[in-house]
Design an enzyme around this catalytic site. Structure first.
Site, PDB file in Angstrom:
ATOM      1  N   TYR A 156       0.705  -1.218  -0.058  1.00  8.35           N
ATOM      2  CA  TYR A 156       0.003  -0.103   0.044  1.00  8.35           C
ATOM      3  C   TYR A 156       1.045   1.293  -0.104  1.00  8.35           C
ATOM      4  O   TYR A 156       1.953   1.278   0.957  1.00  8.35           O
ATOM      5  CB  TYR A 156      -0.976   0.041   1.190  1.00  8.35           C
ATOM      6  CG  TYR A 156      -1.802   1.193   1.448  1.00  8.35           C
ATOM      7  CD1 TYR A 156      -2.789   1.447   0.300  1.00  8.35           C
ATOM      8  CD2 TYR A 156      -1.406   2.296   2.266  1.00  8.35           C
ATOM      9  CE1 TYR A 156      -3.820   2.650   0.455  1.00  8.35           C
ATOM     10  CE2 TYR A 156      -2.474   3.269   2.188  1.00  8.35           C
ATOM     11  CZ  TYR A 156      -3.398   3.460   1.322  1.00  8.35           C
ATOM     12  OH  TYR A 156      -4.284   4.502   1.261  1.00  8.35           O
ATOM     13  N   ASP A 190       9.470   2.679  -0.375  1.00 11.97           N
ATOM     14  CA  ASP A 190       8.164   3.377   0.574  1.00 11.97           C
ATOM     15  C   ASP A 190       8.546   2.878   2.004  1.00 11.97           C
ATOM     16  O   ASP A 190       8.284   1.956   2.517  1.00 11.97           O
ATOM     17  CB  ASP A 190       6.902   2.906  -0.212  1.00 11.97           C
ATOM     18  CG  ASP A 190       5.877   3.852   0.873  1.00 11.97           C
ATOM     19  OD1 ASP A 190       5.938   4.338   1.907  1.00 11.97           O
ATOM     20  OD2 ASP A 190       4.600   3.489   0.420  1.00 11.97           O
ATOM     21  N   LYS A 194       4.568   9.108   9.011  1.00 19.26           N
ATOM     22  CA  LYS A 194       4.444   8.693  10.312  1.00 19.26           C
ATOM     23  C   LYS A 194       5.357   9.147  10.940  1.00 19.26           C
ATOM     24  O   LYS A 194       5.447  10.534  11.426  1.00 19.26           O
ATOM     25  CB  LYS A 194       4.236   7.216  10.162  1.00 19.26           C
ATOM     26  CG  LYS A 194       3.181   6.544   9.113  1.00 19.26           C
ATOM     27  CD  LYS A 194       3.031   5.283   9.489  1.00 19.26           C
ATOM     28  CE  LYS A 194       2.000   4.592   8.190  1.00 19.26           C
ATOM     29  NZ  LYS A 194       0.467   4.777   8.782  1.00 19.26           N
TER      30      LYS A 194
END
Ligand code: PMP
Length: 422
Positions: free
Chosen positions: A147, A242, A270
């Site tokens: 994702y 990522d 994050k």
């Protein structure tokens, strides 16, 4: 043991009228574990949260990863409060942003330059545009179960049969956009080589999580990331890592440091924002130099580099640089792994990210993960919640140990897990 959560239920009733599904992001609704309404959270401290009804939980979600220092860490709160007092946003360069750029580039060796954005989605979307501009090519290769945020180009799934072109995984994504996204199984280097053979000249980027975290935790097998590096070197495609979850989590230098691979472009999110909305992408200076205003690739943001988020990120990185921080994370995560292990369950863990799959194992790809007993996981989730342990409401997510979790919280988790018998 029944939880009394009447205020959450009441709030959700109104929320559903005012917000689709009652939430700002789908998985929060807790539907995938069969709950009729989610818990509304009111407060967090360290490794714990309290819901709107006053129930206390050990929190292994930690806002899905940003809070590696735990909820409301005093240093983070002080840094954000001080920054807020000086003004919440300028839309102009600030020294805080420069300080965080310095810290981030020092942490991740492949980052020569960085640009701040406000979400992981934005970071990946921007890195993809840049990779396409740099190579003059359109196609991307991603992995099933990976994702990378909800930008159109990344919402593609594997096409059927012999077709290797992606198909949209959500209505609203044009087929033509998804067709430029190719999809392979994670850890399947032979499939990647076959794609490179066929589409290598059109391939702008290979995008990969160095430890997959969005199909549950699935580690890259030895040689996989190195193989991707070689394929990228051979085709001229950029290797985009990522590290929105793995960055500063599996080590201060992220997955690239832990696994000794080097990306051309890296996406962070994050932890880099310390629990406030910040993310970043960066990498080779010759590629980043294509970004406006230095170059011709457009990318911008009103709140990019927001001073509150920069302050939270800087404070969080400082906490992580304290001697022994990663040893402590490793110890907590290792104890949690032991707590969750049981017959019929496979625990995959890399550093401070782990998933207990209700699957006999091994789980090394999305196809494997998808074979988990999600109904049993849903029962486990309800069981843990009733015993005051909050884990992500989906089999395909990671538990996120933090520096704030204490041994008694791991013990409470272990005791609750040991009582699960269904
Ligand atoms: N990439 C990865 C690896 C992620 O895990 C996520 C979100 N969990 C994103 C990108 C998107 O980040 P955001 O939710 O901040 O848009």
């Amino acid at each position: 043991m029944a939880l009394v959560t009447s205020k959450s239920a009441r709030l959700f009733e109104e929320a559903r009228r005012l917000m689709p599904g009652g939430v700002s992001s789908p998985v929060r609704a807790m539907r995938s574990v069969g709950r009729e309404y989610p818990l509304f959270l009111a407060r967090g401290a360290g490794g714990e949260v309290w819901d709107a009804d006053g129930n206390r939980y050990v929190d292994w979600v930690q806002s899905w990863g940003p809070l590696i220092a735990g909820h409301a860490h005093p240093d983070v709160v002080a840094a954000v409060t001080a920054a807020a007092g000086r003004g919440t946003s300028f839309g102009a360069p600030t020294e805080l942003e420069l300080e965080l750029a310095r810290a981030v580039c020092a942490a991740v060796p492949s980052l020569e330059q960085v640009r701040f954005v406000s979400s992981g989605t934005e970071a990946v979307m921007s890195a993809v545009r840049l990779a396409r501009a740099h190579t003059g090519r359109a196609k991307l290769l991603k992995f099933a179960g990976g994702y990378h945020g909800h930008a159109d180009a990344l919402l593609a799934q594997a096409g059927s049969g012999l077709a290797t072109l992606g198909i949209p995984s959500s209505p609203g994504v044009p087929a033509a956009v998804a067709a430029d996204t190719l999809v392979c199984e994670y850890n399947d280097l032979a499939a990647v080589r076959a794609i490179a053979e066929r589409h290598g000249d059109d391939l702008a980027a290979v995008i990969v999580e160095p430890v997959a975290g969005n199909m549950g935790v699935v580690p890259a097998e030895p040689g996989f990331l190195e193989g991707l590096r070689t394929v990228c070197n051979g085709t001229g495609a950029l290797l985009v890592m990522d590290e929105v979850i793995t960055g500063f989590r599996v080590g201060y230098g992220g997955g690239q440091e832990r696994l000794a691979v080097r990306a051309d472009l890296t996406c962070l999110g994050k932890i880099v924002g310390g629990g406030l909305p910040a993310a970043a992408f960066g990498g080779r200076a010759d590629v980043m130099g294509r970004l406006a205003p230095e170059g011709d690739v457009y990318q911008a943001g009103t709140l990019s580099g927001n001073p509150l988020a920069m302050a939270a990120g800087l404070a969080t990185l400082e906490i992580l640089r304290a001697p022994g921080a990663y040893d402590k994370l490793e110890a907590t995560a290792g104890a949690l792994e032991t707590a969750l292990r049981r017959p019929g369950v496979t625990v995959n863990r890399v550093g401070a990210m782990l998933t207990a799959f209700f699957h006999p194992g091994p789980v090394r790809s999305f196809a494997d993960a998808a074979g988990s007993d999600t109904a049993r996981f849903a029962r486990f989730h309800a069981h843990m919640l009733a015993r005051g342990v909050y884990i992500a409401p989906s089999q395909f997510e990671a538990l996120m140990p933090s520096l704030a979790h204490m041994p008694d919280q791991v013990e409470q988790t272990a005791a609750a897990a040991a009582e699960f018998s269904e």
